[in-house]
Each structure stands twice: as C-alpha cells, then as structure tokens.
Design a protein around this motif. Structure first.
Motif, PDB file in Angstrom:
ATOM      1  N   LEU A   1       0.829  -1.203   0.000  1.00  0.00           N
ATOM      2  CA  LEU A   1       0.000   0.000   0.000  1.00  0.00           C
ATOM      3  C   LEU A   1       0.867   1.258   0.000  1.00  0.00           C
ATOM      4  O   LEU A   1       0.565   2.234  -0.688  1.00  0.00           O
ATOM      5  CB  LEU A   1      -0.937  -0.004   1.213  1.00  0.00           C
ATOM      6  N   GLU A   2       1.937   1.232   0.762  1.00  0.00           N
ATOM      7  CA  GLU A   2       2.851   2.377   0.793  1.00  0.00           C
ATOM      8  C   GLU A   2       3.491   2.592  -0.574  1.00  0.00           C
ATOM      9  O   GLU A   2       3.630   3.725  -1.042  1.00  0.00           O
ATOM     10  CB  GLU A   2       3.935   2.148   1.852  1.00  0.00           C
ATOM     11  N   ARG A   3       3.876   1.494  -1.211  1.00  0.00           N
ATOM     12  CA  ARG A   3       4.494   1.603  -2.541  1.00  0.00           C
ATOM     13  C   ARG A   3       3.493   2.157  -3.554  1.00  0.00           C
ATOM     14  O   ARG A   3       3.810   3.048  -4.348  1.00  0.00           O
ATOM     15  CB  ARG A   3       4.992   0.232  -3.005  1.00  0.00           C
ATOM     16  N   LEU A   4       2.267   1.648  -3.523  1.00  0.00           N
ATOM     17  CA  LEU A   4       1.235   2.118  -4.439  1.00  0.00           C
ATOM     18  C   LEU A   4       0.945   3.604  -4.211  1.00  0.00           C
ATOM     19  O   LEU A   4       0.769   4.376  -5.149  1.00  0.00           O
ATOM     20  CB  LEU A   4      -0.043   1.301  -4.261  1.00  0.00           C
ATOM     21  N   ARG A   5       0.895   3.977  -2.937  1.00  0.00           N
ATOM     22  CA  ARG A   5       0.608   5.375  -2.581  1.00  0.00           C
ATOM     23  C   ARG A   5       1.688   6.301  -3.152  1.00  0.00           C
ATOM     24  O   ARG A   5       1.389   7.365  -3.693  1.00  0.00           O
ATOM     25  CB  ARG A   5       0.520   5.508  -1.067  1.00  0.00           C
TER      26      ARG A   5
END
Length: 380
Positions: A18-22
């Motif tokens: 999720l952090e990477r996608l964000r």
C-alpha cells in the motif's frame, strides 16, 4: 512473478505494498480560482467529500496561492485567495494567477497545473472583465472549467445570460453550473440543472490517462454515472497488470502456478481495493485476499480451466499441464474485473459489506469474466 519459484502469500506484506502504491500515484495538480465569495471552498468540499485544505498540509507557493498536498491524498490542490471586486488587490490578481500557471508550465510535467476550476458566483449576476481576461489567458496554458456557483440564487434567464457572457471565450462544454443547496440536490426536477457529474467527467477526460486515477480516487462519487465512470477507468489499472502477467508467463508455467495467486495478481487486488477506497485494515485486506478470493479462484480454475482450457485459451497445453501468456493474462483480467465489479456494487449499495459480496459473488463473476478476452478499455 518468477516461473521457477512458487509464491507464498503468507509472506506478502500488504502494508508495504500500500505504501508503494501510494508513493507511485501520479497526482493531478488542480488550481481553484475566482473572486472572494465565489464558493471555492464549497466546490472542493463537495467534489472531494471533505475539506482538503484541512486534511492536507498547506504552504504558500506565491503571495496569494497555497498548495495543499499529502501522502494520503491523490491530488494536489492549489487554492488562490481570491479578491474583492473593485479592491486594489483585483489589479494584481490576474498577474499573480497567470504568473503562477505560466511558471509551472515551464517546469516538469508533474509540476504543471493540469486543471483550473474557475468559480464565478452566479448570485452577483455578472462576469467581470477580469474574469474574462483571466479565463482567456489561463486557457493558453491548461484546461479551464468555469463553474457558476450558487445557481439557486438566480433564475434560468439570468443563468443563461451569464453563460452567454463567455461566448467566444470558452467552449460551452467547459461551462458548468453548480449548487450545494439541498433544496436543489434533493429535487429530481431541479437537480437536472446541476452539473457536478458533468464537471467530473469533463475534468477526468482533460487529464492524461496517467493522472486520471488520482482524481478518480479522491472524488466523492455517489451517483450511478460517476461510479460507472470510476469502474470503467479502473480497466486501465487492470490492463497494466494483465500485461505484466503475460510477460511473466512468456515462458510456459506449471498449471499449479496459475491456480495460486501470483504477486502480480495480489498487488492488482490491493491496488483496486485502494482505488475504490475500501475501508479495511491491512490485516482485513490480507484476509479478504487470502481467505476469500484465493480459494474461490482455485476452485473455479480447477473446475473450469482443466475442463475447458482449450475452449477458453487456444494454445494452452493442457496435456503437458502448463499455461502460456494468454492464459496468465486471461486469469489476471478475470480477477481484476471481478474485484472491480464487486467494489462497484459495494459503492452502489453499501447494505452488504465488501466481505459479504466477495463471499457471495466473486466466484461466479470470476468464472464469467474468464470467458472474456483482455481489453484495454471495456465500455461500461
């Protein structure tokens, strides 16, 4: 996805993904401008369902323009302070706004202003010379929409006269009339005169495809029209993962590796959940994928592909127990469409939770979409 190593979902870090996608979301830059009292804050609050100027960090970028941005918000908002008609500040407002937009245009694409929402209070019953001059000049640098706000304060003749003031300055399809009056929004007859949905559709279409996702993630979509647009545009996300799955399976894979979700397909699932704003903790997301989606995929593939692999995916080698890029792409496409449809239905009717819908409908949708060939952009 590696063809020589099985993927263990237990080791998948949803929070890190999720952090990477964000961090990878390309944010559209939106400038909202207009005179003081033109309803800029009301527009922002209605479109995004919250006051971005309070939930995002704000900092001045020029004397009268503030930037609002946050890692958790997929758009960057630039808010101009406006001006009082007839005030000394009115004389400086045009150069202030134009200077900012033109300076941004000379920078990297990610720093440019991608959209301008120019607000005019319909209740004033006038479009000022400054409004016209600003709109003309802004159009030279970016896409501009004019929003006549507070249309509940004027009659149809007055509103038509205001729109006519922009003849020759702006195309008709870039002029919108909006209101946050509950009297209008809750009246089926009156609501037809409000252009919130048309504004968002227009705004999305003005953006480069890579920026559309950010705006769609943040809009407060309630109507069927808006939710259908969001569902349709999600196909671009799905298509990216389909291409990755096909590339990864360029060397034929053991069939068992198709039955288990791969990192590509898991990441796509997380991406779609985030795109739709599914309210779930990291642990719940992992549970939804691991305990609900994966088992249904396995059952469907075992039943469907083993019996009908040649029918659905010409070129797959059933006898050798392997799948090719076509099969891998088809599986990924079906998973993506099924999740996208579940999220759409949940947004349309929240009486059932996302977990209930996945349990009840994912398997049949996945099987249905397996029969479709991957497309770049499937019509709603």
């Amino acid at each position: 996805m590696e063809s020589t190593k099985r993927f263990d979902f237990k080791d998948y870090d949803v929070k890190a993904e999720l952090e990477r996608l964000r961090s990878n979301v390309k944010k559209p830059n939106i400038l909202i401008a207009g005179a003081t009292g033109a309803g800029k804050s009301s527009v922002v609050n209605y479109v995004f369902g919250r006051d971005l100027t309070k939930v995002a960090a704000g900092e001045p970028v020029t004397r009268g323009i503030h930037q609002y941005t946050s890692d958790d918000i997929a758009v960057t908002l630039f808010d101009s302070e406006g001006y009082e008609i007839g005030s000394a500040r009115q004389q400086h407002y045009e150069e202030e706004v134009i200077g900012f937009v033109e300076n941004a245009k000379r920078q990297d694409a990610s720093k440019r202003i991608h959209l301008v929402w120019y607000t005019i209070n319909a209740a004033t019953k006038r479009v000022t010379p400054l409004d016209k001059a600003l709109i003309r000049r802004l159009r030279e640098s970016t896409a501009v929409a004019v929003l006549f706000t507070q249309i509940d304060q004027v009659d149809l003749d007055e509103l038509t006269a205001l729109r006519n003031e922009l003849n020759g300055i702006l195309l008709e399809d870039a002029i919108f009339q909006v209101s946050i009056s509950s009297e209008i929004l809750n009246n089926e007859t009156l609501r037809q005169y409000v252009d919130w949905e048309r504004l968002i559709v227009w705004s999305v279409e003005q953006l480069d495809a890579s920026l559309q996702e950010g705006l769609l993630m943040e809009i407060h979509a309630e109507s069927e029209t808006m939710l259908k647009l969001k569902r349709k545009k999600a196909n671009r996300i799905i298509s990216g993962y389909v291409a990755s799955a096909g590339t990864a399976a360029a060397v034929p894979l053991p069939f068992a590796d198709a039955v288990a979700l791969t990192p590509i397909q898991v990441t796509m699932s997380v991406h779609l959940f985030r795109y739709w704003g599914v309210k779930a903790s990291d642990d719940l997301l992992k549970t939804l994928i691991g305990s609900t989606i994966i088992p249904q995929i396995g059952r469907t593939l075992s039943k469907t592909i083993l019996l009908n692999v040649m029918k659905f995916f010409p070129g797959a080698n059933a006898a050798a127990g392997v799948i090719n890029a076509t099969v891998a792409s088809g599986i990924t496409w079906a998973i993506g469409l099924a999740i996208n449809e579940i999220a759409y239905r949940n947004a349309m009717d929240s009486s059932k939770t996302i977990e209930q819908l996945l349990n009840q409908e994912f398997g049949s949708l996945f099987e249905q979409f397996l029969k479709q060939k991957p497309k770049a952009d499937q019509p709603s």
